[in-house]
Design an enzyme around this catalytic site. Structure first.
Site, PDB file in Angstrom:
ATOM      1  N   PRO A  10       0.784  -1.222   0.000  1.00 40.52           N
ATOM      2  CA  PRO A  10       0.000   0.000   0.000  1.00 40.52           C
ATOM      3  C   PRO A  10       0.823   1.282   0.000  1.00 40.52           C
ATOM      4  O   PRO A  10       1.822   1.392   0.711  1.00 40.52           O
ATOM      5  CB  PRO A  10      -0.829  -0.102   1.287  1.00 40.52           C
ATOM      6  N   ASN A  11       0.344   2.210  -0.807  1.00 43.22           N
ATOM      7  CA  ASN A  11       0.859   3.586  -0.914  1.00 43.22           C
ATOM      8  C   ASN A  11       2.191   3.691  -1.645  1.00 43.22           C
ATOM      9  O   ASN A  11       2.668   4.806  -1.884  1.00 43.22           O
ATOM     10  CB  ASN A  11       0.950   4.259   0.466  1.00 43.22           C
ATOM     11  N   ARG A  18       5.736  12.505  -2.364  1.00 39.73           N
ATOM     12  CA  ARG A  18       5.792  13.111  -1.026  1.00 39.73           C
ATOM     13  C   ARG A  18       6.900  12.452  -0.207  1.00 39.73           C
ATOM     14  O   ARG A  18       7.405  11.406  -0.592  1.00 39.73           O
ATOM     15  CB  ARG A  18       4.454  12.933  -0.284  1.00 39.73           C
ATOM     16  N   TYR A  23      11.867   8.678   1.559  1.00 36.26           N
ATOM     17  CA  TYR A  23      11.787   7.656   0.511  1.00 36.26           C
ATOM     18  C   TYR A  23      12.517   8.032  -0.786  1.00 36.26           C
ATOM     19  O   TYR A  23      12.526   7.234  -1.728  1.00 36.26           O
ATOM     20  CB  TYR A  23      10.316   7.357   0.191  1.00 36.26           C
ATOM     21  N   ASN A  79       8.094  -5.532  -0.632  1.00 39.02           N
ATOM     22  CA  ASN A  79       7.958  -4.358   0.223  1.00 39.02           C
ATOM     23  C   ASN A  79       6.472  -4.269   0.561  1.00 39.02           C
ATOM     24  O   ASN A  79       5.672  -3.783  -0.254  1.00 39.02           O
ATOM     25  CB  ASN A  79       8.440  -3.083  -0.472  1.00 39.02           C
ATOM     26  N   ALA A  82       3.020  -0.593   4.905  1.00 36.70           N
ATOM     27  CA  ALA A  82       2.535  -0.595   6.295  1.00 36.70           C
ATOM     28  C   ALA A  82       1.935  -1.943   6.705  1.00 36.70           C
ATOM     29  O   ALA A  82       1.847  -2.234   7.905  1.00 36.70           O
ATOM     30  CB  ALA A  82       1.521   0.524   6.494  1.00 36.70           C
ATOM     31  N   HIS A  85       3.679  -4.175   9.322  1.00 36.70           N
ATOM     32  CA  HIS A  85       3.540  -3.993  10.770  1.00 36.70           C
ATOM     33  C   HIS A  85       2.178  -4.436  11.311  1.00 36.70           C
ATOM     34  O   HIS A  85       1.932  -4.333  12.502  1.00 36.70           O
ATOM     35  CB  HIS A  85       3.777  -2.517  11.123  1.00 36.70           C
ATOM     36  N   ASP A  92       0.851 -15.460   7.298  1.00 33.55           N
ATOM     37  CA  ASP A  92       0.324 -16.809   7.058  1.00 33.55           C
ATOM     38  C   ASP A  92       0.457 -17.200   5.583  1.00 33.55           C
ATOM     39  O   ASP A  92       0.753 -18.356   5.262  1.00 33.55           O
ATOM     40  CB  ASP A  92      -1.150 -16.887   7.472  1.00 33.55           C
ATOM     41  N   GLU A 103      12.319  -9.677   2.502  1.00 35.70           N
ATOM     42  CA  GLU A 103      11.577  -8.503   2.985  1.00 35.70           C
ATOM     43  C   GLU A 103      12.424  -7.261   2.722  1.00 35.70           C
ATOM     44  O   GLU A 103      13.603  -7.222   3.089  1.00 35.70           O
ATOM     45  CB  GLU A 103      11.305  -8.643   4.488  1.00 35.70           C
ATOM     46  N   HIS A 105      12.661  -2.877   2.744  1.00 33.46           N
ATOM     47  CA  HIS A 105      12.152  -1.542   3.063  1.00 33.46           C
ATOM     48  C   HIS A 105      13.116  -0.501   2.521  1.00 33.46           C
ATOM     49  O   HIS A 105      14.341  -0.648   2.669  1.00 33.46           O
ATOM     50  CB  HIS A 105      11.977  -1.359   4.571  1.00 33.46           C
ATOM     51  N   ILE A 106      12.559   0.537   1.954  1.00 33.42           N
ATOM     52  CA  ILE A 106      13.371   1.632   1.415  1.00 33.42           C
ATOM     53  C   ILE A 106      14.064   2.364   2.566  1.00 33.42           C
ATOM     54  O   ILE A 106      15.253   2.667   2.500  1.00 33.42           O
ATOM     55  CB  ILE A 106      12.465   2.602   0.616  1.00 33.42           C
ATOM     56  N   SER A 107      13.293   2.640   3.610  1.00 34.55           N
ATOM     57  CA  SER A 107      13.837   3.359   4.771  1.00 34.55           C
ATOM     58  C   SER A 107      14.333   2.368   5.820  1.00 34.55           C
ATOM     59  O   SER A 107      13.979   1.183   5.781  1.00 34.55           O
ATOM     60  CB  SER A 107      12.730   4.243   5.380  1.00 34.55           C
ATOM     61  N   ARG A 112      13.061   4.604  12.854  1.00 33.05           N
ATOM     62  CA  ARG A 112      11.849   5.425  12.759  1.00 33.05           C
ATOM     63  C   ARG A 112      10.917   5.159  13.960  1.00 33.05           C
ATOM     64  O   ARG A 112      11.371   4.721  15.005  1.00 33.05           O
ATOM     65  CB  ARG A 112      11.177   5.152  11.408  1.00 33.05           C
ATOM     66  N   ARG A 116       6.955   0.969  13.701  1.00 32.56           N
ATOM     67  CA  ARG A 116       7.557   0.376  12.486  1.00 32.56           C
ATOM     68  C   ARG A 116       8.640  -0.655  12.837  1.00 32.56           C
ATOM     69  O   ARG A 116       9.236  -1.255  11.958  1.00 32.56           O
ATOM     70  CB  ARG A 116       8.166   1.461  11.599  1.00 32.56           C
TER      71      ARG A 116
HETATM   72  O1  CA2 Z   1      10.532   1.978   4.047  1.00 37.57           O
HETATM   73  C1  CA2 Z   1       9.689   1.310   3.437  1.00 37.57           C
HETATM   74  O2  CA2 Z   1       9.881   0.854   2.312  1.00 37.57           O
HETATM   75  C2  CA2 Z   1       8.291   1.097   4.045  1.00 37.57           C
HETATM   76  O3  CA2 Z   1       7.897  -0.239   3.768  1.00 37.57           O
HETATM   77  C3  CA2 Z   1       7.373   2.087   3.367  1.00 37.57           C
HETATM   78  C4  CA2 Z   1       5.965   2.116   3.948  1.00 37.57           C
HETATM   79  C5  CA2 Z   1       5.997   2.236   5.467  1.00 37.57           C
HETATM   80  O4  CA2 Z   1       4.687   2.124   5.993  1.00 37.57           O
HETATM   81  C6  CA2 Z   1       6.888   1.180   6.101  1.00 37.57           C
HETATM   82  O5  CA2 Z   1       6.914   1.376   7.499  1.00 37.57           O
HETATM   83  C7  CA2 Z   1       8.301   1.280   5.554  1.00 37.57           C
HETATM   84  C8  CA2 Z   1       5.175   3.301   3.396  1.00 37.57           C
HETATM   85  C9  CA2 Z   1       5.066   3.340   1.920  1.00 37.57           C
HETATM   86  C10 CA2 Z   1       4.358   4.615   1.524  1.00 37.57           C
HETATM   87  O6  CA2 Z   1       5.231   5.365   0.729  1.00 37.57           O
HETATM   88  C11 CA2 Z   1       4.928   6.655   0.445  1.00 37.57           C
HETATM   89  C12 CA2 Z   1       5.826   7.317  -0.364  1.00 37.57           C
HETATM   90  C13 CA2 Z   1       5.586   8.628  -0.690  1.00 37.57           C
HETATM   91  C14 CA2 Z   1       4.457   9.274  -0.222  1.00 37.57           C
HETATM   92  C15 CA2 Z   1       3.572   8.606   0.582  1.00 37.57           C
HETATM   93  C16 CA2 Z   1       3.805   7.285   0.906  1.00 37.57           C
END
Ligand code: CA2
Length: 149
Positions: A10-11, A18, A23, A79, A82, A85, A92, A103, A105-107, A112, A116
């Site tokens: 998601p997202n 943003r 990111y 990836n 959210a 978490h 499952d 697994e 994650h970009i960040s 954080r 997370r």
């Molecule tokens: O660091 C990552 O890749 C995450 O999986 C990114 C998720 C976050 O919920 C995880 O804790 C860490 C969020 C992805 C949403 O990315 C956005 C990028 C730009 C603007 C809004 C959301």
């Protein structure tokens, strides 16, 4: 030629629009190009997907398990956004599918917010990568292939 599935939750379709400090400024389309280059360099095919829906991600993981068992898929780079978490259902699905999964994650999620720090994916992942920015996708593909050797 075998396939690598890169699955985004998601997202992640909003990447580059943003929160560039967290990111980066590259879009998901840019990430797909980066993954395609990494796969081409390693002699595998790329299947790149994104969904905002938990059930769609679960269906993709089940499909990946069947493809890996049939010998056409190396594994998955996930990836889960959210859902990492929150999702017992994804945990499952990965366990049930028996698929090799990295697994990603970009960040650096551990640097954080506390919410997370816990992942439902980590216990069923072969390896975990976080904090390399979008370059982590290429590193995770290389890592998945190294594990498969
Ligand atoms: O660091 C990552 O890749 C995450 O999986 C990114 C998720 C976050 O919920 C995880 O804790 C860490 C969020 C992805 C949403 O990315 C956005 C990028 C730009 C603007 C809004 C959301």
């Amino acid at each position: 030629m075998k396939t690598v599935l890169v699955l985004n939750g998601p997202n992640l379709n909003l990447l580059g629009t943003r929160e560039p400090a967290v990111y980066g400024s590259q879009t998901l389309a840019d990430v797909e190009v980066l993954c395609a280059q990494a796969c081409a360099a390693q002699g595998v095919k790329l299947d790149f997907r994104q969904s905002n829906h938990e059930g769609v991600l679960i269906d993709a993981i089940q499909e990946a398990g069947r493809a890996q068992a049939a010998g056409s898929l190396v594994g998955v780079v996930l990836n889960a956004g959210a859902y990492t978490h929150t999702s017992v259902a994804l945990h499952d699905a990965i366990k049930g599918a028996g698929v090799t999964l990295i697994e990603l994650h970009i960040s650096n999620v551990h640097a954080r917010e506390v919410f997370r720090h816990h992942s439902y994916i980590s216990p069923v992942a072969k390896a975990v990568m976080a904090g390399f920015g979008v370059k982590g996708y290429a590193l995770a593909i290389a890592g998945l292939l190294a594990l498969a050797e």
